[in-house]
Design an enzyme around this catalytic site. Structure first.
Site, PDB file in Angstrom:
ATOM      1  N   LYS A 129       3.194  -6.674  -5.210  1.00 33.83           N
ATOM      2  CA  LYS A 129       3.288  -5.526  -4.314  1.00 33.83           C
ATOM      3  C   LYS A 129       1.890  -5.140  -3.892  1.00 33.83           C
ATOM      4  O   LYS A 129       0.924  -5.404  -4.608  1.00 33.83           O
ATOM      5  CB  LYS A 129       3.948  -4.336  -5.027  1.00 33.83           C
ATOM      6  CG  LYS A 129       4.616  -3.360  -4.097  1.00 33.83           C
ATOM      7  CD  LYS A 129       5.942  -3.896  -3.601  1.00 33.83           C
ATOM      8  CE  LYS A 129       6.590  -3.020  -2.574  1.00 33.83           C
ATOM      9  NZ  LYS A 129       7.988  -3.437  -2.342  1.00 33.83           N
ATOM     10  N   ASP A 169       7.257  -2.539   3.572  1.00 37.56           N
ATOM     11  CA  ASP A 169       7.883  -1.563   2.670  1.00 37.56           C
ATOM     12  C   ASP A 169       7.703  -0.222   3.396  1.00 37.56           C
ATOM     13  O   ASP A 169       7.541  -0.211   4.629  1.00 37.56           O
ATOM     14  CB  ASP A 169       7.215  -1.577   1.274  1.00 37.56           C
ATOM     15  CG  ASP A 169       8.021  -0.824   0.206  1.00 37.56           C
ATOM     16  OD1 ASP A 169       8.974  -1.398  -0.316  1.00 37.56           O
ATOM     17  OD2 ASP A 169       7.717   0.352  -0.069  1.00 37.56           O
TER      18      ASP A 169
HETATM   19  P1  NDP Z   1      10.464   3.297   5.972  1.00 37.03           P
HETATM   20  O1  NDP Z   1       9.046   3.675   6.008  1.00 37.03           O
HETATM   21  O2  NDP Z   1      11.037   2.544   7.117  1.00 37.03           O
HETATM   22  O3  NDP Z   1      11.392   4.585   5.761  1.00 37.03           O
HETATM   23  C1  NDP Z   1      11.234   5.401   4.652  1.00 37.03           C
HETATM   24  C2  NDP Z   1      12.166   6.589   4.774  1.00 37.03           C
HETATM   25  O4  NDP Z   1      12.160   7.306   3.551  1.00 37.03           O
HETATM   26  C3  NDP Z   1      11.753   7.571   5.846  1.00 37.03           C
HETATM   27  O5  NDP Z   1      12.875   8.223   6.373  1.00 37.03           O
HETATM   28  C4  NDP Z   1      10.858   8.537   5.064  1.00 37.03           C
HETATM   29  O6  NDP Z   1      10.753   9.816   5.652  1.00 37.03           O
HETATM   30  C5  NDP Z   1      11.578   8.608   3.741  1.00 37.03           C
HETATM   31  N1  NDP Z   1      10.580   8.842   2.681  1.00 37.03           N
HETATM   32  C6  NDP Z   1       9.566   8.035   2.306  1.00 37.03           C
HETATM   33  N2  NDP Z   1       8.821   8.573   1.335  1.00 37.03           N
HETATM   34  C7  NDP Z   1       9.363   9.775   1.101  1.00 37.03           C
HETATM   35  C8  NDP Z   1       9.052  10.806   0.213  1.00 37.03           C
HETATM   36  N3  NDP Z   1       8.006  10.724  -0.651  1.00 37.03           N
HETATM   37  N4  NDP Z   1       9.857  11.903   0.224  1.00 37.03           N
HETATM   38  C9  NDP Z   1      10.915  11.996   1.082  1.00 37.03           C
HETATM   39  N5  NDP Z   1      11.260  11.022   1.960  1.00 37.03           N
HETATM   40  C10 NDP Z   1      10.504   9.944   1.962  1.00 37.03           C
HETATM   41  O7  NDP Z   1      10.640   2.481   4.601  1.00 37.03           O
HETATM   42  P2  NDP Z   1      11.815   1.504   4.155  1.00 37.03           P
HETATM   43  O8  NDP Z   1      13.098   1.931   4.773  1.00 37.03           O
HETATM   44  O9  NDP Z   1      11.348   0.122   4.353  1.00 37.03           O
HETATM   45  O10 NDP Z   1      11.852   1.748   2.574  1.00 37.03           O
HETATM   46  C11 NDP Z   1      12.714   2.709   1.968  1.00 37.03           C
HETATM   47  C12 NDP Z   1      12.897   2.361   0.491  1.00 37.03           C
HETATM   48  O11 NDP Z   1      13.488   1.055   0.371  1.00 37.03           O
HETATM   49  C13 NDP Z   1      11.621   2.298  -0.346  1.00 37.03           C
HETATM   50  O12 NDP Z   1      11.930   2.722  -1.656  1.00 37.03           O
HETATM   51  C14 NDP Z   1      11.295   0.804  -0.384  1.00 37.03           C
HETATM   52  O13 NDP Z   1      10.512   0.452  -1.498  1.00 37.03           O
HETATM   53  C15 NDP Z   1      12.700   0.237  -0.490  1.00 37.03           C
HETATM   54  N6  NDP Z   1      12.858  -1.161  -0.079  1.00 37.03           N
HETATM   55  C16 NDP Z   1      12.479  -1.577   1.156  1.00 37.03           C
HETATM   56  C17 NDP Z   1      12.685  -2.895   1.546  1.00 37.03           C
HETATM   57  C18 NDP Z   1      12.386  -3.369   2.903  1.00 37.03           C
HETATM   58  O14 NDP Z   1      12.724  -4.518   3.207  1.00 37.03           O
HETATM   59  N7  NDP Z   1      11.790  -2.592   3.779  1.00 37.03           N
HETATM   60  C19 NDP Z   1      13.257  -3.869   0.605  1.00 37.03           C
HETATM   61  C20 NDP Z   1      13.696  -3.303  -0.653  1.00 37.03           C
HETATM   62  C21 NDP Z   1      13.484  -1.999  -0.968  1.00 37.03           C
HETATM   63  P3  NDP Z   1       9.394  10.214   6.406  1.00 37.03           P
HETATM   64  O15 NDP Z   1       9.346   9.339   7.618  1.00 37.03           O
HETATM   65  O16 NDP Z   1       9.544  11.656   6.705  1.00 37.03           O
HETATM   66  O17 NDP Z   1       8.272   9.927   5.427  1.00 37.03           O
HETATM   67  O1  2IT Z   2      10.907  -3.890  -2.259  1.00 36.00           O
HETATM   68  C1  2IT Z   2      11.130  -4.942  -1.634  1.00 36.00           C
HETATM   69  O2  2IT Z   2      11.883  -5.813  -2.068  1.00 36.00           O
HETATM   70  C2  2IT Z   2      10.485  -5.111  -0.323  1.00 36.00           C
HETATM   71  N1  2IT Z   2       9.798  -4.207   0.140  1.00 36.00           N
HETATM   72  C3  2IT Z   2      10.654  -6.398   0.437  1.00 36.00           C
HETATM   73  C4  2IT Z   2       9.684  -7.442  -0.053  1.00 36.00           C
HETATM   74  C5  2IT Z   2       9.640  -8.706   0.757  1.00 36.00           C
HETATM   75  O3  2IT Z   2       8.762  -9.517   0.439  1.00 36.00           O
HETATM   76  O4  2IT Z   2      10.436  -8.915   1.669  1.00 36.00           O
END
Ligand code: NDP
Ligand code: 2IT
Length: 448
Positions: A129, A169
């Site tokens: 990460k 992420d």
């Molecule tokens: P984005 O940046 O696209 O979206 C994040 C969302 O969560 C936004 O709506 C944001 O609101 C909200 N958010 C983030 N941090 C906070 C916080 N501290 N408090 C309240 N709301 C928060 O990120 P992703 O959708 O990619 O990621 C979301 C989750 O999924 C994370 O936990 C990530 O680790 C996990 N994840 C992502 C993957 C991926 O492929 N992208 C894969 C596997 C897991 P705001 O815009 O207001 O900050």
């Molecule tokens: O938490 C996760 O699994 C991710 N943010 C995606 C990682 C990746 O390499 O696609």
């Protein structure tokens, strides 16, 4: 306490003492270690060879200065990270997070989780990460570009398609991956598509990668319900966040006939009892990059709670898709009181340990992130396959692969939980399947 339990306790103490102040990392390690007692009893060689102790120590940790200039000509300095946690099963693989809350403890918890998640996915990828304490909110496009260029100017020497393959992420999506790839290509003089995943499909990205994490979390929920003789059709659902994972979780739920009534961002919660209008959410978030409160301007009949807690809204199934520890013990209790029958984690570690315990004790369908959100990284591995063979697959074919991968992860967790006397406990199942795969490879390699 048995010898094995004493040993596990000692390992956890050591991790806490040697990684002081890194609370999220301690939490992630504790959650895994607590489930490994029965594995050590069956496999004394893991204890003799100190496999757990080795897995808890990242293989390498890189911390670097990221200087960049804002639009006013002022110099800004952020801290960049990349932690290569474990490369026993393949090149380091895992996302980059840009968020002001990022520090080493967050990156290490995510890298630790990623190691088991990637193993569980069945793909040939290690765990890593990275990220920075950069806040993309309110930054112009050119500021984001300059930041990404500066970040890659250090990162490029540590990554490569056979070494370490970052992706997105929180705060890192296709736009950031584009700027990062462009800088990598300039510095290295190579068009090395496989060095990053989550690229735009117009230049080397896989179709379905954008949708994969959200869709995958829904496929996992579908599997959990299927073994209980239920389905998502007609269920009332809530999805926290409104970023990449949340948007595509909502999309798949709607395709499957569920009614999604609420989503959120860090500013507040939208509650639209008629079911969310996803086109508006996509426009607000993906195109205009605005706050979710805008939804209320378009749909005044929907409710908006500034700084509200989404988990107070009654639902059949909940999908935390925002961030770590977003479901407190009180929120978990509220969900159960309101009759929630399942939780599938799109986010990483979104439920506090006390919340997890309530879900497990209640016997609801609870899919931990390691399993439920593995579709994102699994599809990243499919992107790497396409890049390596200079091929592109159709949306339908790739989605079908994703669905099979999620069904397979579910089956492995389900069967292993039963084998270890914890039927229906996907925390136990996911931790043990992931851990054993990494452990076997490490044993085979000798003392690494
Ligand atoms: P984005 O940046 O696209 O979206 C994040 C969302 O969560 C936004 O709506 C944001 O609101 C909200 N958010 C983030 N941090 C906070 C916080 N501290 N408090 C309240 N709301 C928060 O990120 P992703 O959708 O990619 O990621 C979301 C989750 O999924 C994370 O936990 C990530 O680790 C996990 N994840 C992502 C993957 C991926 O492929 N992208 C894969 C596997 C897991 P705001 O815009 O207001 O900050
Ligand atoms: O938490 C996760 O699994 C991710 N943010 C995606 C990682 C990746 O390499 O696609």
């Amino acid at each position: 306490m048995s010898n094995v339990e004493q040993r596990l306790e000692k390992i956890l103490d050591h991790v806490k003492r040697h990684n002081q102040g890194e609370h999220e990392f301690h939490q992630a390690v504790k959650e895994v270690i607590e489930t490994l007692g029965p594995v050590l009893r069956k496999h004394p060689e893991y204890a003799e060879q100190k496999i757990i102790e080795r897995i808890c120590e990242p293989e390498r940790q890189i911390i670097f200065r990221v200087p960049w200039m804002d639009d006013n000509g002022e110099v800004q300095i952020n801290r960049g990270f990349r932690v290569g946690f474990n490369s026993a099963l393949g090149p380091y693989k895992g996302g980059l997070r840009f968020h002001p809350s990022v520090y080493l403890g967050i990156i290490k918890f995510l890298g630790f989780e990623q190691t088991f998640k990637n193993a569980l996915s069945g793909m040939p990828i290690g765990g890593a990460k990275g990220g920075a304490d950069f806040d993309p909110k309110g930054k112009s496009d050119s500021e984001v570009m300059r930041f990404c260029q500066s970040y890659m100017t250090e990162l490029y020497r540590h990554i490569g398609e056979m070494t370490d393959v970052p992706a997105g992420d929180i705060g890192v999506g296709a736009r950031e991956i584009g700027y990062l790839f462009g800088q990598y290509k300039r510095i290295t003089n190579r068009y090395e598509s496989g060095v990053l995943t989550g690229k735009s499909p117009q230049w080397g990205g896989a179709l379905v990668r954008r949708e994969a994490t959200g869709y995958g979390a829904i496929f996992f929920a579908q599997e959990m319900l299927r073994v209980r003789g239920e389905s998502l059709e007609g269920k009332t659902c809530i999805v926290s966040g409104s970023g990449n994972v949340a948007i595509y979780a909502i999309e798949k739920l709607q395709q499957l006939g569920a009614r999604v009534v609420a989503c959120s961002d860090s500013g507040g919660v939208i509650y639209d009892k008629r079911g969310l209008d996803l086109d508006s959410i996509k426009r607000i978030k993906e195109v205009e990059r605005k706050r979710i409160s805008e939804y209320h301007q378009i749909h005044p009949e929907a409710e908006y709670y500034a700084e509200g807690v989404i988990w107070n809204i009654p639902c059949d199934f909940a999908f935390p898709c925002a961030t770590q520890n977003e479901i407190s013990e009180a929120s978990a209790r509220k969900l159960l009181e309101n009759g929630c029958i399942g939780v599938s984690e799109g986010a990483n570690m979104p439920v506090t340990p006390k919340g997890v315990k309530l879900f497990l004790d209640a016997g609801i369908a609870y899919g931990p992130g390691k399993a439920a959100n593995a579709g994102g990284v699994a599809t990243s591995a499919l992107e790497m396959q396409q890049n390596a063979s200079r091929d592109t697959w159709s949306f339908e074919y790739t989605e079908d692969r994703l669905q099979k991968i999620m069904a397979n992860i579910h089956a492995n967790c389900f069967e292993t939980a039963a084998e270890y006397d914890s039927p229906g406990n996907y925390v136990v199942g996911a931790n043990i399947v992931g851990f054993k795969r990494v452990a076997e490879a490490m044993l085979a390699f000798g003392l690494i």
